[in-house]
Design a protein around this motif. Structure first.
Motif, PDB file in Angstrom:
ATOM      1  N   ASP A 235      44.823  54.234  31.880  1.00 41.26           N
ATOM      2  CA  ASP A 235      46.107  54.001  31.209  1.00 41.26           C
ATOM      3  C   ASP A 235      46.463  52.522  31.212  1.00 41.26           C
ATOM      4  OD1 ASP A 235      46.283  56.688  30.772  1.00 41.26           O
ATOM      5  OD2 ASP A 235      47.895  57.052  32.221  1.00 41.26           O
ATOM      6  N   ARG A 236      46.168  51.842  32.305  1.00 41.25           N
ATOM      7  CA  ARG A 236      46.495  50.416  32.378  1.00 41.25           C
ATOM      8  C   ARG A 236      45.638  49.610  31.402  1.00 41.25           C
ATOM      9  NH1 ARG A 236      47.527  48.125  38.161  1.00 41.25           N
ATOM     10  NH2 ARG A 236      49.580  48.951  37.596  1.00 41.25           N
ATOM     11  N   VAL A 237      44.349  49.914  31.339  1.00 44.92           N
ATOM     12  CA  VAL A 237      43.483  49.201  30.396  1.00 44.92           C
ATOM     13  C   VAL A 237      43.910  49.497  28.958  1.00 44.92           C
ATOM     14  CG1 VAL A 237      41.122  48.839  29.603  1.00 44.92           C
ATOM     15  CG2 VAL A 237      41.560  49.248  32.024  1.00 44.92           C
ATOM     16  N   ALA A 238      44.249  50.749  28.685  1.00 43.45           N
ATOM     17  CA  ALA A 238      44.704  51.117  27.342  1.00 43.45           C
ATOM     18  C   ALA A 238      45.983  50.364  26.979  1.00 43.45           C
ATOM     19  CB  ALA A 238      44.920  52.626  27.257  1.00 43.45           C
ATOM     20  N   ALA A 239      46.886  50.195  27.955  1.00 47.20           N
ATOM     21  CA  ALA A 239      48.127  49.458  27.702  1.00 47.20           C
ATOM     22  C   ALA A 239      47.843  47.987  27.414  1.00 47.20           C
ATOM     23  CB  ALA A 239      49.064  49.600  28.901  1.00 47.20           C
ATOM     24  N   ILE A 240      46.906  47.399  28.154  1.00 48.68           N
ATOM     25  CA  ILE A 240      46.522  46.010  27.914  1.00 48.68           C
ATOM     26  C   ILE A 240      45.893  45.861  26.534  1.00 48.68           C
ATOM     27  CG2 ILE A 240      44.895  44.205  28.628  1.00 48.68           C
ATOM     28  CD1 ILE A 240      45.415  45.142  31.539  1.00 48.68           C
ATOM     29  N   THR A 241      45.006  46.789  26.190  1.00 43.31           N
ATOM     30  CA  THR A 241      44.345  46.745  24.887  1.00 43.31           C
ATOM     31  C   THR A 241      45.362  46.866  23.757  1.00 43.31           C
ATOM     32  OG1 THR A 241      42.389  47.775  25.877  1.00 43.31           O
ATOM     33  CG2 THR A 241      42.528  47.798  23.478  1.00 43.31           C
ATOM     34  N   GLU A 242      46.298  47.786  23.896  1.00 47.73           N
ATOM     35  CA  GLU A 242      47.335  47.972  22.877  1.00 47.73           C
ATOM     36  C   GLU A 242      48.215  46.731  22.763  1.00 47.73           C
ATOM     37  OE1 GLU A 242      49.869  49.883  20.035  1.00 47.73           O
ATOM     38  OE2 GLU A 242      47.836  50.324  20.733  1.00 47.73           O
ATOM     39  N   PHE A 243      48.560  46.144  23.892  1.00 43.31           N
ATOM     40  CA  PHE A 243      49.388  44.938  23.858  1.00 43.31           C
ATOM     41  C   PHE A 243      48.684  43.823  23.097  1.00 43.31           C
ATOM     42  CE2 PHE A 243      50.097  40.711  25.617  1.00 43.31           C
ATOM     43  CZ  PHE A 243      51.443  40.533  25.333  1.00 43.31           C
ATOM     44  N   VAL A 244      47.413  43.563  23.444  1.00 47.43           N
ATOM     45  CA  VAL A 244      46.678  42.481  22.781  1.00 47.43           C
ATOM     46  C   VAL A 244      46.540  42.775  21.289  1.00 47.43           C
ATOM     47  CG1 VAL A 244      44.488  41.227  22.674  1.00 47.43           C
ATOM     48  CG2 VAL A 244      45.455  41.862  24.895  1.00 47.43           C
ATOM     49  N   HIS A 245      46.243  44.026  20.961  1.00 43.22           N
ATOM     50  CA  HIS A 245      46.086  44.415  19.554  1.00 43.22           C
ATOM     51  C   HIS A 245      47.346  44.094  18.747  1.00 43.22           C
ATOM     52  CE1 HIS A 245      44.674  46.746  16.125  1.00 43.22           C
ATOM     53  NE2 HIS A 245      45.819  47.394  16.121  1.00 43.22           N
ATOM     54  N   ARG A 246      48.505  44.349  19.338  1.00 41.53           N
ATOM     55  CA  ARG A 246      49.766  44.125  18.630  1.00 41.53           C
ATOM     56  C   ARG A 246      50.231  42.674  18.716  1.00 41.53           C
ATOM     57  NH1 ARG A 246      52.442  48.583  16.962  1.00 41.53           N
ATOM     58  NH2 ARG A 246      51.677  50.627  17.664  1.00 41.53           N
ATOM     59  N   HIS A 247      49.884  41.995  19.807  1.00 39.04           N
ATOM     60  CA  HIS A 247      50.371  40.637  20.053  1.00 39.04           C
ATOM     61  C   HIS A 247      49.657  39.593  19.204  1.00 39.04           C
ATOM     62  CE1 HIS A 247      52.252  37.506  22.532  1.00 39.04           C
ATOM     63  NE2 HIS A 247      51.074  36.904  22.613  1.00 39.04           N
ATOM     64  N   VAL A 248      48.380  39.849  18.882  1.00 32.72           N
ATOM     65  CA  VAL A 248      47.538  38.846  18.224  1.00 32.72           C
ATOM     66  C   VAL A 248      47.278  39.246  16.776  1.00 32.72           C
ATOM     67  CG1 VAL A 248      45.360  37.579  18.330  1.00 32.72           C
ATOM     68  CG2 VAL A 248      46.456  38.354  20.442  1.00 32.72           C
ATOM     69  N   THR A 249      47.419  38.298  15.873  1.00 34.66           N
ATOM     70  CA  THR A 249      47.115  38.505  14.454  1.00 34.66           C
ATOM     71  C   THR A 249      45.710  38.007  14.160  1.00 34.66           C
ATOM     72  OG1 THR A 249      49.433  38.272  13.816  1.00 34.66           O
ATOM     73  CG2 THR A 249      47.783  37.908  12.093  1.00 34.66           C
ATOM     74  N   PHE A 250      44.899  38.866  13.539  1.00 32.68           N
ATOM     75  CA  PHE A 250      43.503  38.504  13.239  1.00 32.68           C
ATOM     76  C   PHE A 250      43.412  37.659  11.978  1.00 32.68           C
ATOM     77  CE2 PHE A 250      39.489  39.108  11.077  1.00 32.68           C
ATOM     78  CZ  PHE A 250      38.576  38.888  12.096  1.00 32.68           C
ATOM     79  N   GLY A 251      42.486  36.673  12.006  1.00 32.89           N
ATOM     80  CA  GLY A 251      42.196  35.898  10.807  1.00 32.89           C
ATOM     81  C   GLY A 251      41.083  34.908  11.087  1.00 32.89           C
TER      82      GLY A 251
END
Length: 271
Positions: free
Chosen positions: A132-148
């Motif tokens: 759950d903690r790793v999933a929360a970190i992954t979700e945070f990074v996914h939402r926090h960072v914009t890809f380009g």
């Protein structure tokens, strides 16, 4: 499922230039290679292969004056299944971790845990340790960072990514790796092939990708902060502390990239 992978990468060089390349499929997938994987150079110069301290396959060569073109190809048998999930996977207390995993908790060139520890604990202290903690970190990074692709920079670190909120796949992975380490979870950077298999085709695909793995319940599990969904057809090439350990090529002299093409496609069988 069979997957056809390969690349053609060309460099120009004004004079003979030593190189180290890391373009082979990882030894953990060797049993899945159908026939023989080939990695060659043109002009026909010798490549001497060896294993680095992380177990990756590396090659040494001297590119001649004028430059070199590196070509590789392989056909790989794959399960066709998405990345494994195990929601009950447990976080191992740091004091119980095997000695060889301790380096995956330490700061590294692109993952400055010292700069991110307070941030990580403020964000994830109340999450359940383990999956759950790793999933929360992954979700945070996914939402926090914009890809380009326009945000790519070879010197960008995990802390830079956190502050700038932009990056490419390696940047997503670096920030997630650093945050996991800050929370006492061994994490390592991964690079490899990942084509658009099982998803709508990307209009601007890049079939070499970066993701990360964490050590839970006594083994490594794959996570991907950029896509944040289990993917089909990952083919691992190399692992390390961060991207500095798994560079596709390192030249000991000035070289200029002239061509970069990658293939990672499902083989459609007749009938």
């Amino acid at each position: 499922m069979d997957i056809r992978v390969g690349f053609e990468i060309a460099y120009a060089a004004a004079q003979p230039t030593p190189m180290v390349i890391m373009l082979n499929i990882h030894p953990s997938r060797q049993a899945d290679i159908i026939g023989t994987e080939t990695v060659v150079a043109a002009p026909d110069v010798s490549i001497r292969f060896y294993h680095d301290s992380f177990g990756n396959v590396c090659g040494r060569l001297v590119a001649p004056a004028g430059g070199v073109t590196l070509k590789g190809r392989a056909r790989v048998r794959d399960t066709g299944l998405p990345d494994e999930t195990m929601p009950d996977a447990q976080q191992i207390p740091v004091e119980q971790l095997p000695n060889e995993l301790m380096l995956y908790l330490m700061p590294s060139r692109y993952c400055e845990t010292d700069k991110l520890t307070d941030i990580a604990w403020s964000l994830f202290a109340k999450t359940k340790p383990g999956w759950d903690r790793v999933a929360a970190i992954t979700e945070f990074v996914h939402r926090h960072v914009t890809f380009g692709y326009e945000h790519a920079h070879h010197m960008k670190s995990a802390h830079d990514v956190y502050e700038q909120k932009t990056g490419v796949c390696r940047d997503f992975a670096h920030l997630a790796v650093a945050l996991c380490r800050c929370m006492g979870i061994p994490a390592r950077y991964c690079t490899g092939y990942m084509g658009d298999i099982g998803i709508p085709p990307d209009p601007s695909p890049m079939d070499f990708s970066g993701w990360f793995q964490v050590w839970l319940s006594g083994r490594w599990f794959t996570f991907d902060a950029r896509h944040n969904v289990p993917r089909i057809g990952r083919i691992l090439m190399a692992t390390g502390r961060d991207a500095a350990d798994v560079a596709l090529s390192t030249s000991f002299g000035r070289m200029e990239l002239k061509k970069f093409e990658v293939v990672s496609d499902e083989v459609v069988k007749a009938g």
